[in-house]
Design an enzyme around this catalytic site. Structure first.
Site, mmCIF file in Angstrom:
data_model
loop_
_atom_site.group_PDB
_atom_site.id
_atom_site.type_symbol
_atom_site.label_atom_id
_atom_site.label_comp_id
_atom_site.label_asym_id
_atom_site.label_seq_id
_atom_site.Cartn_x
_atom_site.Cartn_y
_atom_site.Cartn_z
ATOM 1 C CB SER A 31 -0.963 -0.059 1.194
ATOM 2 O OG SER A 31 -2.025 0.851 1.033
ATOM 3 C CG MET A 32 2.314 5.333 2.435
ATOM 4 S SD MET A 32 2.227 6.154 4.054
ATOM 5 C CE MET A 32 3.405 5.161 4.999
#
Length: 257
Positions: free
Chosen positions: A97-98
């Site tokens: 994700s991030m």
């Protein structure tokens, strides 16, 4: 690495699976609101000779008193410096994700500024640069932020029932969303890496599509592959062993693992 370098590395990395003379080093980058402990179960899931270190983001766990990074550049700059010191073994990055965007940014700068090319960049649960979608949570109220984090999964939402814990945890989560929602990926010509990229995602992740993950192929000068697993944004919790098996089966045969 001298003692000051070791102290700095210990500040930024948690040794999930320490190896004295690793054949390869896997550096793991967690999701927004996540921490190094997300990868603690991975120690027994990689081939012999693979060391695992997880990035210690500021503002959580044993760095709770450190202010969280407000911009991608603020987070990436020290990580480039610290990763450049890992000269004793080939590097593989894994970001979820991030963390996929952070890992990619670190890889680009390591290559451009330090002449270091990864053996592989593995990205998970995050669309390719320029294809990212924002959830608009940077300025959300506490209740909305807790609700949205719960919908994504990956975080035990029961911890938010304790007002004291909520007060400690939410600032880092909010800062991460602020960081990623303000982040603007570089243009393709400035986002290229010389390492192969392997992209993984959950087939029921509402924020992603096969096309948005396949688009990672545009920022590598080496090989590329994408693979979906059953599940949503945090498919990785259930499928970590299969993902790592797939990843290490693809790593260049010149790297002994």
């Amino acid at each position: 690495m001298d003692s000051s370098g070791r102290e700095s590395a210990d500040r930024w990395f948690r040794a999930v699976r320490p190896i004295s003379n690793p054949n390869i080093r896997l550096v793991c980058f967690a999701h927004a609101g996540g921490a190094a402990s997300f990868f603690r179960s991975w120690a027994g899931l990689v081939p012999d000779g693979v060391e695992i270190v997880a990035v210690r983001y500021p503002g959580r766990e044993d760095r709770l008193l450190d202010p969280p990074a407000e911009t991608m550049a603020e987070l990436v700059e020290p990580l480039v410096r610290e990763c450049s010191r890992f000269s004793d073994a080939p590097l593989v990055f894994f970001g979820h994700s991030m963390g996929a965007s952070v890992a990619h940014e670190v890889a680009v700068r390591l290559q451009a500024e330090c002449g270091v090319t990864l053996s592989a960049l593995a990205v998970s649960g995050r669309a390719a640069p320029g294809r990212e979608s924002a959830r608009g949570l940077a300025e959300a109220g506490d209740l909305q932020l807790v609700e949205e984090v719960g919908l994504l999964g990956g975080t035990a939402t029961g911890i938010f029932d304790d007002a004291g814990l909520r007060e400690l945890i939410l600032p880092a989560i909010r800062a991460d969303y602020r960081l990623i929602e303000r982040y603007r990926a570089p243009e393709v010509e400035n986002a290229m890496v010389n390492a192969p990229i392997y992209a993984y995602y959950g087939s029921q992740d509402a924020e992603l599509s096969e096309d948005s993950m396949e688009s990672w192929s545009a920022v590598t000068r080496a090989g590329f592959a994408a693979r979906a697993f059953d599940g949503g944004h945090f498919y990785l919790v259930e499928h970590a062993e299969a993902v790592l098996r797939d990843l290490f089966s693809r790593i260049d045969s010149a790297v002994k693992v």
